[in-house]
Design an enzyme around this catalytic site. Structure first.
Site, PDB file in Angstrom:
ATOM      1  N   GLU A 195       0.828  -1.206   0.000  1.00 47.25           N
ATOM      2  CA  GLU A 195       0.000   0.000   0.000  1.00 47.25           C
ATOM      3  C   GLU A 195       0.865   1.261   0.000  1.00 47.25           C
ATOM      4  OE1 GLU A 195      -3.497   0.238   2.405  1.00 47.25           O
ATOM      5  OE2 GLU A 195      -3.589  -1.933   2.674  1.00 47.25           O
ATOM      6  N   SER A 283       8.552 -19.499  -1.354  1.00 49.57           N
ATOM      7  CA  SER A 283       8.767 -20.870  -0.916  1.00 49.57           C
ATOM      8  C   SER A 283       8.135 -21.817  -1.928  1.00 49.57           C
ATOM      9  CB  SER A 283       8.137 -21.102   0.461  1.00 49.57           C
ATOM     10  OG  SER A 283       8.563 -20.129   1.382  1.00 49.57           O
ATOM     11  N   ASP A 355      -4.263 -10.507   1.205  1.00 49.11           N
ATOM     12  CA  ASP A 355      -4.225  -9.155   1.753  1.00 49.11           C
ATOM     13  C   ASP A 355      -4.958  -9.138   3.089  1.00 49.11           C
ATOM     14  OD1 ASP A 355      -4.209  -6.492   2.313  1.00 49.11           O
ATOM     15  OD2 ASP A 355      -4.828  -5.840   0.318  1.00 49.11           O
ATOM     16  N   ASP A 358      -4.737  -3.471   6.144  1.00 46.07           N
ATOM     17  CA  ASP A 358      -5.255  -2.286   5.463  1.00 46.07           C
ATOM     18  C   ASP A 358      -4.848  -1.037   6.221  1.00 46.07           C
ATOM     19  OD1 ASP A 358      -6.717  -2.963   3.050  1.00 46.07           O
ATOM     20  OD2 ASP A 358      -8.051  -4.106   4.350  1.00 46.07           O
TER      21      ASP A 358
END
Length: 803
Positions: A195, A283, A355, A358
């Site tokens: 972000e 990974s 996600d 925020d």
């Protein structure tokens, strides 16, 4: 975390070359003397309070403890705590000090930026809130583990780092066994960084720049779950919500440069701690059904790519109690096997990176609470840090900017109360089948991981557990207003999280690539979240070429593959470059016939990675900051003659290719001399397993750091991306395992360095050479496979009463 170059330590140890040399010699001699008193007890008998019955700890040829407890599982976990502290006491203390934000107490003012970041985010507060939510079984095992750690502490063996820094560790507490998982959640789920970058990109390039700087996952590239597997779980998904960055209803969320700089200060502090430092790290794990193996039984492989440190993150261990039977990789400080197997079930993990964070811009008048954090600083007055919080979470824009400008709060699943992730990991240790496995994962919170599964009955599966927010009408790629219009609508229900059981094609591959196809009913994050598909494509290709069925050795070779799929993608574009000098011409000639294998003796690997390093910085002039684009984004620019190829608005991609090649060969010439045939990869590309505190202090680095030439590069299956500026490999396969479900004791594993945290210990780095060479240790519970052993008998004090 490293001591900064301009700290008091740095000035002291670099007053003159003579002082450095003399101090190194003195410290070296002192270290040998001290170590004689710091070496842990690994043989004989110890009487310890807190045990219910006798426990044997048999260390094998590589220092891996095989713990056998007859009276209770708690005794086995007690012994794990005991050996963790014996071998990794400094690491454990350092890790908990990181989470607590108490580095300045022992490292001085140089660590203040890190402590401010850690206190502001509240990692320790989150760990404290998690403890009461755990099950009684977990609390009992944590109590036993804590008792074992403190019993080892009472033995009086003091690690060298404590002596150098002149302080003694405090007793271990139950919450200390939860704290490091919070930093792991940050390291593996840092959407806040995306972000902050997105805000900078939009301010400089507009919203079109988001897809230019970080390309969306390509259509048609492999996903972990296929559309068929997805359909079996979600037969009628709703129409997807328009969550693109151009969505018309998105409120304006521009941030002034000072606020962006304040947010960046947190990222910089985290990177000083070795967190989220390398773009493109990731990974691999996969599981093959018996239909694809020579034995007719599943094979499961995993290699988590994390920071390569000294001591290494992982600690190999084998635990057996009356019902607990787990072997694999543990993390010192945690009372469980994190990755591995028991006698029926095997599992591995890679990062999903949905996600789960925020940034909210709190409006004027929003109610805030405040607290004062007192940071003690070695040799200086205490620092009082005022931390503000909104209903969304801590205000993370205060550090570096005071309390001026927009107030940006962080909301993150790992800071929410009631985190029962440790219940999940302990549950996996006990799982007997798929039902137990998935039931354990219901308790999982953060960081969301791709778990692959196999069992001795021939079943295979996949699950991506954790709290993943549901957003409606926005995708979380940019900060949003905290006025209530952009709130989470709960979490994706556990039963509807991505998963599959016994897929028809008998193959599950996860390499941080996109998990689900477009038909999935929920959003896991914006389409730029995923790792590029290179590793997933290469692994799938290599696992699909043996018609007679794959063996354990075949799977090991896939884990160790160093052929660059990025070179295959870039080759035709790069070889059209017009060289700007004779040296560039010679470099191009060397690359023309290259097969893409990044071995330590390859000159072409050096040339390609140096050139790619230059190209990854394509957007830096536009963004006015050091920003590393990923390879796919760079390739898109080169193929389309994109605007980011221009420098200060002038120039083409053809010119950028010529200029970047010239810069790359000039850099290599300055480092390795004028003759390209001498530019072998291993001369520059070396693993840097550096100590978190002393890694850059020259008088001590030689004792604590470990380095050696390594193969692999950017997005090879055996990931080993060179660090910009040094070409060092700082991240990679921190642990490898390949588990054979046809005969569990034929399974293998290895860590990146060694079991011993003592720099002069017998097992400080005895795995590193094998790890580089692609060798493994036996992941066996059979004493016949342990080689030369040493056994320590732990007995209850007072002795257990006989009935």
């Amino acid at each position: 975390m490293v001591l900064r170059r301009r700290s008091v330590w740095w000035r002291l140890w670099h007053a003159s070359a003579l002082v450095v040399l003399l101090l190194a010699l003195v410290l070296g001699a002192a270290a040998w003397w001290v170590h004689a008193g710091a070496a842990p007890r690994v043989g004989g008998e110890l009487r310890l309070s807190g045990l219910q019955g006798p426990v044997t700890v048999t260390r094998d040829e590589w220092g891996v403890p095989h713990i056998r407890a007859r009276a209770s599982d708690e005794d086995a976990v007690y012994a794990l705590g005991f050996v963790h502290w014996q071998d990794r006491s400094w690491q454990m203390d350092f890790q908990r000090r990181v989470v607590q934000g108490r580095l300045s107490e022992v490292l001085g003012a140089a660590a203040l930026p890190q402590d401010r970041f850690l206190r502001t985010w509240g990692f320790q507060r989150a760990a404290l809130s998690a403890l009461p939510a755990l099950s009684e079984r977990s609390r009992g095992l944590i109590r036993a583990y804590t008792a074992g750690v403190n019993a080892a502490m009472k033995q009086g063996k003091v690690a060298l780092e404590f002596r150098i820094l002149r302080y003694s560790p405090e007793p271990w507490t139950e919450v200390d066994s939860l704290s490091w998982s919070k930093l792991m959640a940050y390291d593996l789920g840092g959407n806040q960084a995306d972000e902050v970058l997105g805000t900078r990109v939009v301010s400089k390039l507009g919203r079109r720049g988001l897809n230019e700087v970080t390309a969306p996952y390509p259509a048609g590239a492999p996903t972990v779950l296929s559309a068929d597997e997805l359909g079996a779980v979600h037969p009628t998904p709703p129409a997807p919500v328009n969550t693109g960055p151009e969505h018309a209803s998105r409120p304006k969320t521009g941030l002034p440069p000072a606020t962006v700089q304040a947010l960046q200060a947190h990222l910089n502090a985290a990177r000083e701690l070795g967190l989220q430092a390398v773009p493109g790290k990731g990974s691999n794990n996969w599981v093959l059904a018996g239909s694809r193996t020579a034995s007719g039984r599943p094979i499961l492989a995993d290699d988590p790519h994390l920071a390569l440190t000294s001591p290494m993150l992982w600690y190999l261990a084998d635990l057996q109690g009356p019902t607990l039977r787990a072997i694999g990789a543990s993390i010192p400080g945690l009372p469980s096997i994190v990755i591995g197997r028991n006698d029926r079930v095997a599992w591995g993990v890679t990062n999903v990176n949905p996600d789960v964070q925020d940034l909210y811009i709190e409006p004027e008048g929003a109610r805030l609470s405040a607290r004062t954090e007192v940071i003690r600083v070695k040799g200086q007055p205490d620092v009082h840090l005022r931390v503000r919080e909104s209903r969304h979470g801590p205000i993370v824009s205060d550090v570096g900017a005071g309390e001026v400008g927009p107030r940006v709060a962080l909301k993150w699943t790992a800071l929410q109360p009631g985190d029962t992730t440790l219940d999940a990991f302990l549950g996996l240790n006990y799982a007997r089948n798929w039902q137990d496995f998935t039931r354990a994962l219901e308790k999982y919170v953060a960081p969301t991981q791709s778990f692959v599964y196999a069992d001795v009955d021939g079943n295979t599966g996949y699950y991506a557990p954790g709290r993943i927010p549901v957003r409606k009408g926005w995708d979380g790629s940019l900060p949003v207003s905290g006025d209530g219009r952009r709130e989470w609508q709960g979490y994706i229900p556990h039963a509807r999280l991505p998963h599959t059981y016994n897929p028809a094609d008998g193959l599950i591959v996860s390499a941080n690539n996109q998990v689900v196809p477009a038909a999935y009913a929920f959003s896991l994050g914006n389409p730029r979240n995923w790792a590029e598909p290179y590793r997933a494509q290469r692994i799938t290709e290599l696992l699909s070429v043996r018609p007679g069925g794959l063996t354990l050795a075949d799977v090991q070779r896939v884990q160790l593959d160093t052929v660059s799929p990025v070179w295959s993608d870039f080759r035709s574009v790069l070889l059209k470059t017009v060289p700007g000098s004779d040296l560039s011409r010679r470099a191009l000639a060397l690359l023309r016939g290259w097969d893409g294998n990044e071995t330590v003796d390859s000159v072409q690997a050096t040339l390609f990675e140096a050139w790619l390093m230059q190209l990854h910085g394509l957007a830096e002039d536009e963004l006015e900051t050091q920003t590393q684009m990923n390879s796919l984004s760079v390739l898109n620019q080169l193929r389309r003659n994109g605007a980011l190829c221009a420098v200060n608005g002038q120039g083409t991609c053809a010119e950028a290719l010529s200029g970047s090649l010239e810069a790359a060969v000039a850099d290599l010439r300055s480092r390795l001399g004028p003759e390209p045939q001498d530019w072998t990869y291993g001369r520059l590309h070396r693993v840097a397993s550096d100590h978190r505190a002393f890694g850059k202090v020259k008088a001590l680095a030689w004792l604590f750091n470990h380095s050696a030439p390594t193969p692999g590069g950017t997005n090879t299956v055996n990931v080993a991306r060179p660090q910009r500026g040094s070409y060092a490999q700082t991240h990679g396969a921190s642990y490898r395992q390949v588990i054979d479900l046809s005969d569990m004791n034929r399974s293998v594993y290895i860590g990146s360095l060694g079991q011993d945290g003592h720099p002069l210990g017998r097992h400080a780095d005895d795995q590193q050479g094998r790890w580089i060479a692609g060798e493994y240790l036996p992941m066996s519970t059979d004493p016949m496979d342990w080689g030369r052993t040493r056994t320590l008998q732990l007995t209850p004090d007072p002795p257990a009463r006989t009935r």
